[in-house]
Design an enzyme around this catalytic site. Structure first.
Site, PDB file in Angstrom:
ATOM      1  N   GLN A  66     -21.828  63.677  17.367  1.00  0.00           N
ATOM      2  CA  GLN A  66     -21.123  62.535  17.953  1.00  0.00           C
ATOM      3  C   GLN A  66     -21.903  61.877  19.084  1.00  0.00           C
ATOM      4  O   GLN A  66     -21.316  61.185  19.910  1.00  0.00           O
ATOM      5  CB  GLN A  66     -19.764  62.970  18.502  1.00  0.00           C
ATOM      6  CG  GLN A  66     -18.789  63.506  17.478  1.00  0.00           C
ATOM      7  CD  GLN A  66     -17.480  63.920  18.119  1.00  0.00           C
ATOM      8  OE1 GLN A  66     -17.401  64.207  19.323  1.00  0.00           O
ATOM      9  NE2 GLN A  66     -16.423  63.944  17.329  1.00  0.00           N
ATOM     10  N   CYS A  67     -23.221  62.060  19.128  1.00  0.00           N
ATOM     11  CA  CYS A  67     -23.977  61.611  20.295  1.00  0.00           C
ATOM     12  C   CYS A  67     -23.805  60.126  20.580  1.00  0.00           C
ATOM     13  O   CYS A  67     -23.651  59.714  21.733  1.00  0.00           O
ATOM     14  CB  CYS A  67     -25.448  61.963  20.149  1.00  0.00           C
ATOM     15  SG  CYS A  67     -26.223  61.323  18.645  1.00  0.00           S
ATOM     16  N   GLY A  68     -23.819  59.304  19.523  1.00  0.00           N
ATOM     17  CA  GLY A  68     -23.668  57.867  19.730  1.00  0.00           C
ATOM     18  C   GLY A  68     -22.284  57.506  20.236  1.00  0.00           C
ATOM     19  O   GLY A  68     -22.134  56.655  21.121  1.00  0.00           O
ATOM     20  N   ALA A 123     -22.011  58.629  23.897  1.00  0.00           N
ATOM     21  CA  ALA A 123     -22.739  57.697  24.768  1.00  0.00           C
ATOM     22  C   ALA A 123     -21.941  56.415  24.961  1.00  0.00           C
ATOM     23  O   ALA A 123     -21.871  55.863  26.074  1.00  0.00           O
ATOM     24  CB  ALA A 123     -24.109  57.387  24.187  1.00  0.00           C
ATOM     25  N   HIS A 164     -31.081  60.820  18.301  1.00  0.00           N
ATOM     26  CA  HIS A 164     -30.037  61.099  19.272  1.00  0.00           C
ATOM     27  C   HIS A 164     -29.756  59.795  20.025  1.00  0.00           C
ATOM     28  O   HIS A 164     -30.570  58.878  20.012  1.00  0.00           O
ATOM     29  CB  HIS A 164     -30.553  62.183  20.236  1.00  0.00           C
ATOM     30  CG  HIS A 164     -29.526  62.840  21.101  1.00  0.00           C
ATOM     31  ND1 HIS A 164     -28.362  63.398  20.610  1.00  0.00           N
ATOM     32  CD2 HIS A 164     -29.501  63.064  22.443  1.00  0.00           C
ATOM     33  CE1 HIS A 164     -27.674  63.936  21.605  1.00  0.00           C
ATOM     34  NE2 HIS A 164     -28.349  63.738  22.727  1.00  0.00           N
TER      35      HIS A 164
END
Length: 308
Positions: A85-87, A90, A191
């Site tokens: 779920q990095c995006g 962020a 990422h």
């Protein structure tokens, strides 16, 4: 002789009931990733400049002594990602810089991305079309999202610096090394991070001390006081640029040279072969990871009209 019968002996007691089956074993929690385990024992450091100044003090010897250093940062909260779920993490971090403030929970970000078909597992490669991250940002943040393509160089680099100088966030995809630093793995470790601040090294005597104040803990560092100071992006006096960023595998701010994040960003071309063949469904744009991520950044214009 009496005719009475002798007493009949009582029947034997019934056999004991069979033992109860053992209780079911408690469901085991999914094994935590190393970054999740580390985060459990730490807490985020709040404040626009507090953690940034600690980082700069630790790395003081790496900064040129012949330059004047100016710092700008707007704090974003930390959140450790759950899965790829990095995006989305962020983006959630960046929503906290919206003016006027907007309360958006992480579940809203995830469900919006899923319902629009931008993601299947939480990943943002960047959706079915290369501009899906920008479209998602506009929907959940309620602000303009500007997608830049062509890499973080030239006019795009100046735009990123100016945006951060104005205390507004930038979403940047890159290859993440094991220490969270930018690396170049052709997109295999793709990422997302959100940059919320910038550190600029300018020539001494270039007249950049106006609208700044010396930091009380680092005498060589100047802090921009307000938004009225002109940004030195594009100025020949600007010699070095670093960005302050956060990402979903650490609670801490990271400090990266703009050059290192630019080189990592421009070479995002292919998905990790292990991920591509693991049988999991992902949403990838036509043209693959390169079409969705390489050379692209998203500027979030979080300051609404009337808040300039």
């Amino acid at each position: 002789m009496s005719g009475e019968c002798p007493d009949t002996p009582p029947p034997p007691p019934p056999p004991p009931p069979p033992p109860l089956p053992p209780p079911p074993a408690p469901a085991s929690s999914p094994k935590k990733k190393l970054y999740q385990t580390i985060a459990c024992s730490r807490s985020a450091v709040e404040g626009n400049l507090t953690e940034a100044c600690v980082l700069l003090a630790e790395r003081e010897s790496s900064f040129r002594k012949d330059l004047q250093w100016i710092l700008v940062n707007k704090y974003v909260p930390s959140l450790i990602q759950d899965g790829p779920q990095c995006g989305l993490v962020a983006l959630w971090m960046s929503t906290h810089l919206r003016e006027p403030q907007l309360c958006v929970d992480m579940e809203t970000v995830v469900q919006t991305a899923l319902s629009r078909g931008y993601t299947a597992q939480g990943e943002m490669f960047s959706g079915d079309k290369p501009d899906d991250m920008a479209l998602l940002a506009e929907e959940v943040c309620g602000c303009k999202a500007e997608l830049l393509s062509g890499g973080i160089k030239g006019d795009n680099a100046a735009a990123v610096i100016t945006h951060l100088w104005g205390r507004q966030p930038v979403l940047i995809p890159y290859d993440e090394d094991y220490n969270h630093e930018p690396c170049r793995r052709s997109g295999h470790r793709a990422h997302w991070a959100v940059a919320s601040g910038v550190l600029l090294g300018v020539e001494q005597g270039s007249g950049r001390k106006e609208h700044t104040r010396p930091d009380p803990t680092l005498p060589w560092l100047y802090v921009a006081i307000d938004n009225s100071a002109p940004c030195p992006a594009g100025d020949t006096a600007l010699k070095e640029v670093y960005v302050l960023a956060k990402q979903g595998k650490s609670l801490r701010y990271q400090l990266w040279s703009l050059d290192s994040i630019a080189k990592s960003n421009e070479q995002l071309r292919t998905m990790d072969p292990k991920r591509a063949s693991d049988g999991t469904q992902y949403v990838v744009p036509l043209g693959g990871v390169e079409a969705g991520l390489a050379g692209r950044v998203v500027l979030l214009h979080t300051r609404m009209e009337g808040q300039q």
